[in-house]
Design a protein around this motif. Structure first.
Motif, PDB file in Angstrom:
ATOM      1  N   THR A 234       0.826  -1.200   0.000  1.00 35.77           N
ATOM      2  CA  THR A 234       0.000   0.000   0.000  1.00 35.77           C
ATOM      3  C   THR A 234       0.865   1.256   0.000  1.00 35.77           C
ATOM      4  O   THR A 234       1.849   1.316   0.733  1.00 35.77           O
ATOM      5  N   GLU A 235       0.485   2.248  -0.825  1.00 35.46           N
ATOM      6  CA  GLU A 235       1.123   3.576  -0.752  1.00 35.46           C
ATOM      7  C   GLU A 235       0.327   4.393   0.255  1.00 35.46           C
ATOM      8  O   GLU A 235      -0.907   4.449   0.176  1.00 35.46           O
ATOM      9  N   ARG A 236       1.022   5.000   1.195  1.00 37.83           N
ATOM     10  CA  ARG A 236       0.341   5.789   2.219  1.00 37.83           C
ATOM     11  C   ARG A 236       1.004   7.152   2.355  1.00 37.83           C
ATOM     12  O   ARG A 236       2.185   7.312   2.067  1.00 37.83           O
ATOM     13  N   THR A 237       0.224   8.117   2.836  1.00 39.94           N
ATOM     14  CA  THR A 237       0.767   9.406   3.233  1.00 39.94           C
ATOM     15  C   THR A 237       1.081   9.297   4.719  1.00 39.94           C
ATOM     16  O   THR A 237       0.194   9.023   5.524  1.00 39.94           O
ATOM     17  N   ALA A 238       2.349   9.477   5.075  1.00 40.33           N
ATOM     18  CA  ALA A 238       2.765   9.320   6.469  1.00 40.33           C
ATOM     19  C   ALA A 238       3.116  10.669   7.061  1.00 40.33           C
ATOM     20  O   ALA A 238       3.671  11.535   6.384  1.00 40.33           O
ATOM     21  N   ARG A 239       2.788  10.808   8.326  1.00 41.51           N
ATOM     22  CA  ARG A 239       3.046  12.037   9.064  1.00 41.51           C
ATOM     23  C   ARG A 239       4.283  11.845   9.929  1.00 41.51           C
ATOM     24  O   ARG A 239       4.446  10.799  10.551  1.00 41.51           O
ATOM     25  N   ILE A 240       5.162  12.857   9.928  1.00 43.92           N
ATOM     26  CA  ILE A 240       6.332  12.824  10.807  1.00 43.92           C
ATOM     27  C   ILE A 240       5.903  13.472  12.124  1.00 43.92           C
ATOM     28  O   ILE A 240       5.577  14.653  12.151  1.00 43.92           O
ATOM     29  N   PRO A 241       5.861  12.712  13.218  1.00 46.84           N
ATOM     30  CA  PRO A 241       5.383  13.283  14.486  1.00 46.84           C
ATOM     31  C   PRO A 241       6.330  14.346  15.029  1.00 46.84           C
ATOM     32  O   PRO A 241       7.523  14.363  14.713  1.00 46.84           O
ATOM     33  N   GLY A 242       5.803  15.219  15.842  1.00 49.95           N
ATOM     34  CA  GLY A 242       6.563  16.343  16.378  1.00 49.95           C
ATOM     35  C   GLY A 242       7.814  15.935  17.119  1.00 49.95           C
ATOM     36  O   GLY A 242       8.830  16.622  17.045  1.00 49.95           O
ATOM     37  N   ARG A 243       7.788  14.792  17.809  1.00 49.32           N
ATOM     38  CA  ARG A 243       8.961  14.371  18.583  1.00 49.32           C
ATOM     39  C   ARG A 243      10.129  13.992  17.683  1.00 49.32           C
ATOM     40  O   ARG A 243      11.257  13.917  18.145  1.00 49.32           O
ATOM     41  N   MET A 244       9.868  13.760  16.368  1.00 50.99           N
ATOM     42  CA  MET A 244      10.930  13.374  15.439  1.00 50.99           C
ATOM     43  C   MET A 244      11.359  14.517  14.521  1.00 50.99           C
ATOM     44  O   MET A 244      12.412  14.443  13.902  1.00 50.99           O
ATOM     45  N   GLN A 245      10.563  15.568  14.412  1.00 51.85           N
ATOM     46  CA  GLN A 245      10.764  16.574  13.369  1.00 51.85           C
ATOM     47  C   GLN A 245      12.139  17.212  13.376  1.00 51.85           C
ATOM     48  O   GLN A 245      12.767  17.342  12.339  1.00 51.85           O
ATOM     49  N   LYS A 246      12.629  17.635  14.507  1.00 51.24           N
ATOM     50  CA  LYS A 246      13.905  18.331  14.556  1.00 51.24           C
ATOM     51  C   LYS A 246      15.071  17.420  14.919  1.00 51.24           C
ATOM     52  O   LYS A 246      16.218  17.771  14.737  1.00 51.24           O
ATOM     53  N   ARG A 247      14.781  16.224  15.435  1.00 56.57           N
ATOM     54  CA  ARG A 247      15.837  15.341  15.913  1.00 56.57           C
ATOM     55  C   ARG A 247      16.291  14.340  14.864  1.00 56.57           C
ATOM     56  O   ARG A 247      17.454  13.955  14.832  1.00 56.57           O
ATOM     57  N   ILE A 248      15.361  13.875  14.033  1.00 63.25           N
ATOM     58  CA  ILE A 248      15.659  12.819  13.066  1.00 63.25           C
ATOM     59  C   ILE A 248      15.302  13.325  11.681  1.00 63.25           C
ATOM     60  O   ILE A 248      14.161  13.680  11.416  1.00 63.25           O
ATOM     61  N   TRP A 249      16.288  13.364  10.785  1.00 65.56           N
ATOM     62  CA  TRP A 249      16.043  13.826   9.430  1.00 65.56           C
ATOM     63  C   TRP A 249      15.650  12.648   8.562  1.00 65.56           C
ATOM     64  O   TRP A 249      16.373  11.666   8.484  1.00 65.56           O
ATOM     65  N   ILE A 250      14.521  12.763   7.902  1.00 67.68           N
ATOM     66  CA  ILE A 250      14.018  11.701   7.034  1.00 67.68           C
ATOM     67  C   ILE A 250      14.160  12.157   5.588  1.00 67.68           C
ATOM     68  O   ILE A 250      13.781  13.281   5.253  1.00 67.68           O
ATOM     69  N   ARG A 251      14.722  11.286   4.750  1.00 65.99           N
ATOM     70  CA  ARG A 251      14.961  11.594   3.339  1.00 65.99           C
ATOM     71  C   ARG A 251      14.340  10.512   2.463  1.00 65.99           C
ATOM     72  O   ARG A 251      14.041   9.420   2.936  1.00 65.99           O
ATOM     73  N   GLU A 252      14.201  10.820   1.167  1.00 68.24           N
ATOM     74  CA  GLU A 252      13.711   9.822   0.223  1.00 68.24           C
ATOM     75  C   GLU A 252      14.650   8.632   0.213  1.00 68.24           C
ATOM     76  O   GLU A 252      15.857   8.788   0.248  1.00 68.24           O
ATOM     77  N   GLY A 253      14.079   7.440   0.162  1.00 68.76           N
ATOM     78  CA  GLY A 253      14.869   6.215   0.153  1.00 68.76           C
ATOM     79  C   GLY A 253      15.098   5.624   1.530  1.00 68.76           C
ATOM     80  O   GLY A 253      15.574   4.491   1.637  1.00 68.76           O
ATOM     81  N   ASP A 254      14.790   6.366   2.596  1.00 68.99           N
ATOM     82  CA  ASP A 254      14.968   5.840   3.949  1.00 68.99           C
ATOM     83  C   ASP A 254      13.960   4.724   4.229  1.00 68.99           C
ATOM     84  O   ASP A 254      12.831   4.753   3.732  1.00 68.99           O
ATOM     85  N   ILE A 255      14.380   3.764   5.043  1.00 65.76           N
ATOM     86  CA  ILE A 255      13.493   2.704   5.504  1.00 65.76           C
ATOM     87  C   ILE A 255      12.969   3.129   6.878  1.00 65.76           C
ATOM     88  O   ILE A 255      13.747   3.502   7.758  1.00 65.76           O
ATOM     89  N   VAL A 256      11.659   3.079   7.042  1.00 66.44           N
ATOM     90  CA  VAL A 256      11.023   3.517   8.280  1.00 66.44           C
ATOM     91  C   VAL A 256      10.005   2.474   8.727  1.00 66.44           C
ATOM     92  O   VAL A 256       9.613   1.596   7.954  1.00 66.44           O
ATOM     93  N   LEU A 257       9.599   2.579   9.986  1.00 70.07           N
ATOM     94  CA  LEU A 257       8.459   1.812  10.484  1.00 70.07           C
ATOM     95  C   LEU A 257       7.284   2.771  10.534  1.00 70.07           C
ATOM     96  O   LEU A 257       7.411   3.879  11.064  1.00 70.07           O
ATOM     97  N   VAL A 258       6.147   2.368   9.965  1.00 72.82           N
ATOM     98  CA  VAL A 258       4.963   3.212  10.030  1.00 72.82           C
ATOM     99  C   VAL A 258       3.850   2.468  10.741  1.00 72.82           C
ATOM    100  O   VAL A 258       3.809   1.238  10.764  1.00 72.82           O
ATOM    101  N   GLU A 259       2.969   3.234  11.342  1.00 71.39           N
ATOM    102  CA  GLU A 259       1.809   2.710  12.048  1.00 71.39           C
ATOM    103  C   GLU A 259       0.563   3.199  11.317  1.00 71.39           C
ATOM    104  O   GLU A 259       0.173   4.358  11.478  1.00 71.39           O
ATOM    105  N   PRO A 260      -0.043   2.349  10.442  1.00 67.56           N
ATOM    106  CA  PRO A 260      -1.223   2.785   9.692  1.00 67.56           C
ATOM    107  C   PRO A 260      -2.372   3.174  10.628  1.00 67.56           C
ATOM    108  O   PRO A 260      -2.550   2.572  11.692  1.00 67.56           O
ATOM    109  N   TRP A 261      -3.117   4.186  10.207  1.00 70.51           N
ATOM    110  CA  TRP A 261      -4.257   4.633  11.000  1.00 70.51           C
ATOM    111  C   TRP A 261      -5.372   3.602  10.924  1.00 70.51           C
ATOM    112  O   TRP A 261      -5.632   3.039   9.861  1.00 70.51           O
TER     113      TRP A 261
END
Length: 95
Positions: free
Chosen positions: A40-67
């Motif tokens: 599934t293609e999803r639109t994912a939100r970067i939570p506030g606790r990660m915004q300034k601490r962890i930089w996310i770029r295209e190609g990164d592998i992440v864990l997502v929690e579907p709504w």
């Protein structure tokens, strides 16, 4: 997570409501498009606790929690470093 500096590291694995995903597009406004391991293609939100601490770029592998109430959206729960993503590929968790 323990890192002994050599060999295999114990990586964070998905909980029952999380899935591996790859960031495919940066949308701005703390949102990214991800291609999940369940196909599934999803639109994912970067939570506030990660915004300034962890930089996310295209190609990164992440864990997502579907709504629960809207399957095409998700929250990012974790980002893997490149070496960790390579280890996940070697162990067959992701393609």
């Amino acid at each position: 997570m323990s890192d002994d500096g050599e060999g295999r590291r114990d990586l964070r694995m998905p909980d029952e409501d999380e899935v591996f995903a790859e960031v495919t597009n940066m949308l701005g406004a703390n949102r990214v498009t991800v291609r999940c391991a369940d196909g599934t293609e999803r639109t994912a939100r970067i939570p506030g606790r990660m915004q300034k601490r962890i930089w996310i770029r295209e190609g990164d592998i992440v864990l997502v929690e579907p709504w629960d109430w809207q399957d095409e959206k998700a929250d990012i729960a974790w980002r893997y470093e490149k070496s960790e993503a390579d280890q996940l590929r070697e162990e067959g968790h992701i393609q």
